[in-house]
Enzyme design. Structure first.
Site, PDB file in Angstrom:
ATOM      1  N   PRO A  94      39.049  22.987  49.485  1.00 49.43           N
ATOM      2  CG  PRO A  94      39.524  22.312  51.678  1.00 49.43           C
ATOM      3  CD  PRO A  94      39.854  23.379  50.665  1.00 49.43           C
ATOM      4  CG  ASN A  96      36.487  24.047  54.929  1.00 46.41           C
ATOM      5  OD1 ASN A  96      36.065  23.041  55.481  1.00 46.41           O
ATOM      6  ND2 ASN A  96      37.771  24.269  54.717  1.00 46.41           N
ATOM      7  CE  LYS A  97      36.429  30.770  53.390  1.00 49.57           C
ATOM      8  NZ  LYS A  97      37.582  29.864  53.201  1.00 49.57           N
ATOM      9  CD  GLU A 115      40.344  23.870  43.280  1.00 49.82           C
ATOM     10  OE1 GLU A 115      39.912  24.704  44.082  1.00 49.82           O
ATOM     11  OE2 GLU A 115      41.526  23.867  42.864  1.00 49.82           O
ATOM     12  CG  ASP A 142      41.524  29.252  35.267  1.00 46.80           C
ATOM     13  OD1 ASP A 142      40.912  30.155  35.866  1.00 46.80           O
ATOM     14  OD2 ASP A 142      42.740  29.310  35.005  1.00 46.80           O
ATOM     15  CG  ASP A 162      38.505  31.600  50.280  1.00 46.45           C
ATOM     16  OD1 ASP A 162      39.095  32.536  50.834  1.00 46.45           O
ATOM     17  OD2 ASP A 162      38.565  30.421  50.693  1.00 46.45           O
ATOM     18  CB  CYS A 222      43.462  32.707  55.287  1.00 45.95           C
ATOM     19  SG  CYS A 222      44.235  31.612  54.098  1.00 45.95           S
TER      20      CYS A 222
HETATM   21  N1  SAM Z   1      37.258  28.247  49.577  1.00 44.60           N
HETATM   22  C1  SAM Z   1      38.017  27.058  49.967  1.00 44.60           C
HETATM   23  C2  SAM Z   1      37.493  26.557  51.298  1.00 44.60           C
HETATM   24  O1  SAM Z   1      36.971  27.345  52.080  1.00 44.60           O
HETATM   25  O2  SAM Z   1      37.574  25.353  51.548  1.00 44.60           O
HETATM   26  C3  SAM Z   1      39.492  27.340  50.006  1.00 44.60           C
HETATM   27  C4  SAM Z   1      39.991  27.887  48.700  1.00 44.60           C
HETATM   28  S1  SAM Z   1      41.754  28.000  48.553  1.00 44.60           S
HETATM   29  C5  SAM Z   1      42.114  29.446  49.435  1.00 44.60           C
HETATM   30  C6  SAM Z   1      41.903  28.490  46.879  1.00 44.60           C
HETATM   31  C7  SAM Z   1      41.556  27.423  45.890  1.00 44.60           C
HETATM   32  O3  SAM Z   1      41.419  28.038  44.619  1.00 44.60           O
HETATM   33  C8  SAM Z   1      42.612  26.344  45.708  1.00 44.60           C
HETATM   34  O4  SAM Z   1      42.015  25.083  45.822  1.00 44.60           O
HETATM   35  C9  SAM Z   1      43.139  26.551  44.282  1.00 44.60           C
HETATM   36  O5  SAM Z   1      43.504  25.350  43.644  1.00 44.60           O
HETATM   37  C10 SAM Z   1      41.927  27.178  43.630  1.00 44.60           C
HETATM   38  N2  SAM Z   1      42.199  28.029  42.462  1.00 44.60           N
HETATM   39  C11 SAM Z   1      43.258  28.841  42.249  1.00 44.60           C
HETATM   40  N3  SAM Z   1      43.121  29.506  41.099  1.00 44.60           N
HETATM   41  C12 SAM Z   1      41.951  29.118  40.547  1.00 44.60           C
HETATM   42  C13 SAM Z   1      41.255  29.467  39.357  1.00 44.60           C
HETATM   43  N4  SAM Z   1      41.763  30.354  38.480  1.00 44.60           N
HETATM   44  N5  SAM Z   1      40.061  28.876  39.104  1.00 44.60           N
HETATM   45  C14 SAM Z   1      39.549  27.989  39.990  1.00 44.60           C
HETATM   46  N6  SAM Z   1      40.168  27.618  41.131  1.00 44.60           N
HETATM   47  C15 SAM Z   1      41.354  28.171  41.411  1.00 44.60           C
END
Ligand code: SAM
Length: 296
Positions: A94, A96-97, A115, A142, A162, A222
């Protein structure tokens, strides 16, 4: 029950969004009601007493403060992008980073926040607007589809990665992972899920390593599992070094390091599920002597 008790004892953290308000003003405002200390490692991160609940505080509603834990807040600081840089947050929602990066860059330069999930893109966009992060461009894409040879990315100097992980270091998941049955060994289904996640994490990290002008890459999870952390880093070391990257020590003053599974794992950082009440993992790759298009 033990988990609930330790949760109540847990310090609370709040990150000041310096794009909207300076840290001293936020402290002044919060001290009217709460005890507030500054974190000694992450600038603009505030420590509050256990049980402090800021969810409905006006500073949170207005996007001046984000409720972000210490492990999560260490990630953008480890990447250390400078104002004016071009940066990718590869798995951003969402946000944060992403928003922390925007604050560290003082709103200057460009952050591509990538995202893949449509619903999560909405949350990301709302948070970007709330934070007033004008240098963030949200891409519903992606990350693996971003072509590193595309001129759009030729000046990307840093990537924050992340990726989706098991979440085994987070509070919600914690009780499960403290159960003796779980610690004794993972079920076959869980191991299958972890192997799949680790395969994905390796792929996205390899992809990040292929952007031509990138100098700094942070990989974070995490998760407490070696397979998603040290093993992923170890599996790309050869490729990384062939492209001129080396591991650099993340927060050298921090006592907890990566599990000693390979030479160099002391560069990695782990927060501890029990001691720190959350399990984060951070690795930093740095490539020196890159000549930038703008410098030529
Ligand atoms: N960095 C975020 C934060 O600090 O708020 C949290 C990220 S969360 C651990 C991982 C995110 O990566 C998810 O929202 C997921 O939908 C997205 N995601 C997963 N695979 C992806 C990809 N191949 N390309 C882009 N986003 C992807």
């Amino acid at each position: 029950v033990l988990d609930k008790i330790s949760d109540l004892q847990k310090q609370r953290f709040a990150r000041v969004n310096t794009l909207k308000m300076d840290t001293e003003s936020v402290i002044g405002e919060l001290r009217k009601q709460y005890e507030v200390k500054k974190d000694d490692m992450v600038p603009d991160l505030l420590i509050l007493q256990p049980r402090t609940d800021l969810h409905n505080h006006p500073l949170v509603f207005s996007g001046c403060v984000f409720l972000q834990g210490k492990g999560s807040s260490m990630v953008a600081v480890a990447l250390a992008p400078e104002p004016g840089w071009e940066v990718i947050d590869a798995c951003a929602a969402p946000g944060n980073k992403t928003l922390h990066l925007a604050a560290l860059m003082k709103g200057k330069g460009k952050i591509i926040a990538c995202e893949r999930d449509r619903e999560r893109v909405k949350r990301l966009k709302e948070n970007v607007t709330l934070a007033g992060a004008l240098n963030v461009k949200v891409e519903h894409e992606d990350f693996l589809n971003l072509d590193p040879s595309d001129p759009t990315f030729s000046k990307i100097r840093a990537i924050l990665l992340d990726p989706s992980c098991s979440g085994s270091g987070t509070v919600v998941d914690r009780l499960d992972h403290l159960l003796p049955s779980h610690r004794a060994g993972q079920s076959a289904d869980e191991m299958k899920r972890l192997r799949k996640l680790a395969g994905f994490q390796k792929r996205v990290l390899e992809h990040a390593l292929s952007f031509p002008a990138v100098e700094r890459i942070v990989y974070s999870t995490c998760s407490i599992h070696q397979i998603e952390n040290e093993d992923v880093i170890n599996s790309v070391l050869h490729l990384a070094s062939s492209r001129g990257f080396q591991l650099e020590t993340v927060f050298p003053q921090y006592p907890r390091r990566g599990l000693p599974t390979f030479d160099g794992s002391e560069h990695l950082l782990r927060t501890d599920l029990v001691e720190d009440k959350e399990g984060f993992f951070i690795a930093l790759f740095v490539r020196k002597n890159i000549r930038h298009l703008k410098d030529e």
